[in-house]
Scaffold this active site. Structure first.
Site, short mmCIF file in Angstrom:
data_model
loop_
_atom_site.label_atom_id
_atom_site.label_comp_id
_atom_site.label_asym_id
_atom_site.label_seq_id
_atom_site.Cartn_x
_atom_site.Cartn_y
_atom_site.Cartn_z
N GLU A 16 10.03 24.91 23.48
CA GLU A 16 10.85 25.20 25.00
C GLU A 16 11.92 24.44 24.92
O GLU A 16 12.96 23.98 25.35
CB GLU A 16 9.82 24.49 26.52
CG GLU A 16 8.68 25.30 26.25
CD GLU A 16 7.36 25.40 26.32
OE1 GLU A 16 7.62 24.94 24.71
OE2 GLU A 16 6.30 26.18 25.95
N LYS B 38 -9.85 9.14 28.02
CA LYS B 38 -10.15 8.27 29.35
C LYS B 38 -11.56 7.48 29.10
O LYS B 38 -12.15 8.33 29.74
CB LYS B 38 -9.77 9.37 30.47
CG LYS B 38 -9.10 10.29 31.17
CD LYS B 38 -8.44 11.16 31.92
CE LYS B 38 -6.94 11.30 32.30
NZ LYS B 38 -6.53 13.13 31.15
N TRP C 143 -6.63 4.18 29.51
CA TRP C 143 -6.01 5.25 28.45
C TRP C 143 -6.17 4.94 27.04
O TRP C 143 -6.00 3.93 27.12
CB TRP C 143 -4.85 5.91 28.46
CG TRP C 143 -5.13 7.13 29.86
CD1 TRP C 143 -5.78 7.34 30.92
CD2 TRP C 143 -3.54 7.72 30.30
NE1 TRP C 143 -6.22 8.10 31.91
CE2 TRP C 143 -4.17 8.43 31.88
CE3 TRP C 143 -2.90 8.02 29.69
CZ2 TRP C 143 -3.29 9.23 32.13
CZ3 TRP C 143 -1.57 8.56 30.50
CH2 TRP C 143 -1.69 9.52 31.94
#
Ligand code: ADP
Length: 540
Positions: free
Chosen positions: A329, A437, A442
């Site tokens: 992208e 998680k 994290w």
């Protein structure tokens, strides 16, 4: 009041015209799928691109029609890039490593009018053709002598080109018109099309050449290992003609022996590819006691480059690694890891750590990180959050509006979680869907994988989160050992001590023969997660 400068549209054809006029004798060398090496110049490539543009016209191709390709990196693919976009059509590179059903979907979704393909892909094309009624011409990228037997009505590339004159004027095209199309790999759901424009392509090509990006010049010999179907080989088929660099296309042979042979004979100075490809190359170099002759830098991106790989290239072989980050992208370049003056005086260990990051933002790309509420987080190198981007070579919408509006307040969400510092140096913590998680905190799967592959017995590693009754998720490490290497679970786990926070150390290790990859050579985490979702962690 408008400025009084010429309003010349940025057109892709101007790149090949420039390369022909001022670097006309600079070579383009290709390893042919049919065997042997093909050698010609920018002058020849420009002439044949014009012949092909005439041929496309004769086939009835009109502006905005999509021209599909299923092809390796080679001179004919390069000609199709310029003949299609230059004449106003859209060059649609298709990743042949996708499942046939996905290729069928992509060809039909793009409404490809013609598809050009290398001989390698005849079996694939024979499978696709009955399901792609919109394709009027299937063109084999070869000469008459190598035309295959087939029940399909196939056209021969060389006959097509040779049947037409090179008398062709590239039309002036609105710079915002579509020039090329590339589908994202789509690890979930259908692939989505990213539709580049002439303007975005030229601006990206300029940006990629800059000294703190790929530092390309007329003195370079560039060998893109990254396929021309993977985000247009990261724009190298555009940037190389822009500066007049010699191009070397490796064709279908991407193994270590074939690549090192080309590096040597063609005196390659700069290369580019995903980490997986360098894994094979470095193993070949090591096993055969080889050195890189002229190669002075290589761009590594597409997934995190393991620090051990950077160190091998730099400390052992004297080849600079340009660790880069981007996405389909984003055309794809967003950041490239190059130092500023003040980093140069840092102790080596600190510089090495800096180089493991994904790099410094290049002009033309705006980056920010935000929290769950969309609030911007500080550029302090510590806070991490969702990475958003914007800029003139970044996608604002997918082809045919697929998936709705992807933007968040005008910014494109990358799906990456990252830190950013005041120099614009970005470090990816993880893909947001890959992050582990554990008890509300994290854990970066990338950091754990990087630590694991630093072990001398490890060829490749993947870390995924698996269910844990107390912590929700805990890391599970999968390891592919180097051939003949011995390694136990306990040795592997011990290796993490002092390398990562104690609570990050994986709960378990599974040795596997191989790991699944996506069509662009990345670890296929969705499949790994699925395969190991019932894995019972010790103590869970
Ligand atoms: P796909 O995921 O469809 O193959 P891309 O090739 O565009 O599409 O992948 C883009 C993603 O690849 C980025 O969002 C990022 O997660 C990952 N990526 C690219 N370069 C790096 C890098 N140097 N380090 C870590 N991740 C990277």
């Amino acid at each position: 009041m408008h400025g009084l400068m010429m309003n010349m549209p940025l057109n892709i054809s101007s790149l090949i015209r420039h390369a022909d006029r001022y670097h006309g004798d600079t070579e383009i060398v290709s390893r042919l799928v049919e065997g042997g090496i093909h050698r010609y110049t920018y002058h020849d490539a420009h002439r044949r691109s014009r012949q092909l543009a005439n041929a496309l016209g004769a086939l009835g191709v009109k502006p905005t029609d999509r021209i599909g390709t299923l092809a390796w990196n080679g001179h004919r693919h390069f000609e199709i890039y310029y003949a299609s976009s230059g004449s106003g059509a859209v060059c649609h590179t298709i990743n042949p490593r996708l499942f046939p059903e996905q290729v069928v979907y992509i060809v039909n979704h793009a409404d490809d009018r013609c598809v050009f393909f290398d001989l390698t892909f005849l079996p694939l094309v024979e499978k696709l053709a009955p399901h792609c009624p919109g394709v009027k011409n299937w063109v084999v990228m070869t000469d008459k002598a190598h035309m295959p037997e087939s029940s399909l009505p196939l056209m021969c590339y060389e006959d097509l080109v040779n049947a037409h004159s090179d008398d062709y004027e590239w039309p002036d095209i609105d710079e915002n018109a579509a020039s090329s199309l590339c589908y994202t790999s789509g690890t979930t759901g259908n692939p989505k099309g990213v539709l580049y424009s002439h303007r975005s392509t030229i601006l990206h090509a300029y940006g990629a050449c800059m000294p703190d990006a790929l530092n390309l010049s007329a003195r370079d010999v560039v060998l893109p290992v990254v396929p021309m179907f993977h985000v247009n080989a990261w724009g190298l088929p555009y940037s190389a003609p822009l500066v007049g660099a010699k191009l070397v296309f490796p064709g279908a042979q991407l193994d270590g022996a074939s690549l090192t042979a080309l590096f040597d004979t063609e005196k390659v100075t700069c290369s580019a590819g995903v980490p997986t490809i360098w894994l094979g190359l470095l193993q070949h170099m090591e096993a055969n006691g080889l050195r890189f002759g002229s190669l002075n830098r290589t761009v590594i991106g597409g997934s995190a480059c393991p620090p051990a790989m950077i160190r091998t290239f730099e400390d052992r072989y004297g080849v600079q690694v340009l660790h880069a980050w981007g996405m389909t992208e984003m055309s794809p370049l967003g950041t490239v890891n190059t130092f500023k003056n003040r980093h140069l005086v840092w102790p080596k260990e600190q510089r090495d750590a800096l180089q493991n990051k994904q790099g410094r933002v290049i002009f033309g790309v705006d980056l920010k990180i935000v929290d769950d509420d969309g609030k911007e987080l500080p550029r302090d190198g510590k806070a991490f959050g969702d990475l958003l981007v914007r800029g003139p070579w970044i996608c604002r919408e997918y082809f045919k509006g697929e998936g709705g509006n992807p933007l968040r307040d005008g910014w494109f969400p990358t799906g990456d979680v990252a830190t950013l510092d005041e120099d614009g140096i970005m470090q990816i913590t993880d893909r947001s869907k890959d992050v582990i998680k554990s008890g509300g905190e994290w854990i970066s799967s990338i950091d754990l994988e990087n630590a694991a592959v630093a072990h001398p017995s490890v060829a490749e590693a993947a870390v995924v989160g698996v269910f844990h009754p107390k912590w929700d998720e805990r890391p599970l490490l999968l390891v592919v050992k180097k051939p003949g290497a011995e390694l136990t679970r306990e040795e592997m786990l011990k290796f993490f001590e002092g390398r990562v926070a104690k609570w990050w150390i994986p709960d378990d290790v599974v040795f596997v023969d191989s790991l699944p990859h996506t069509a662009t050579g990345k670890l296929l985490k969705t499949k790994i997660r699925d395969d190991f979702k019932n894995h019972k962690l010790p103590g869970a």
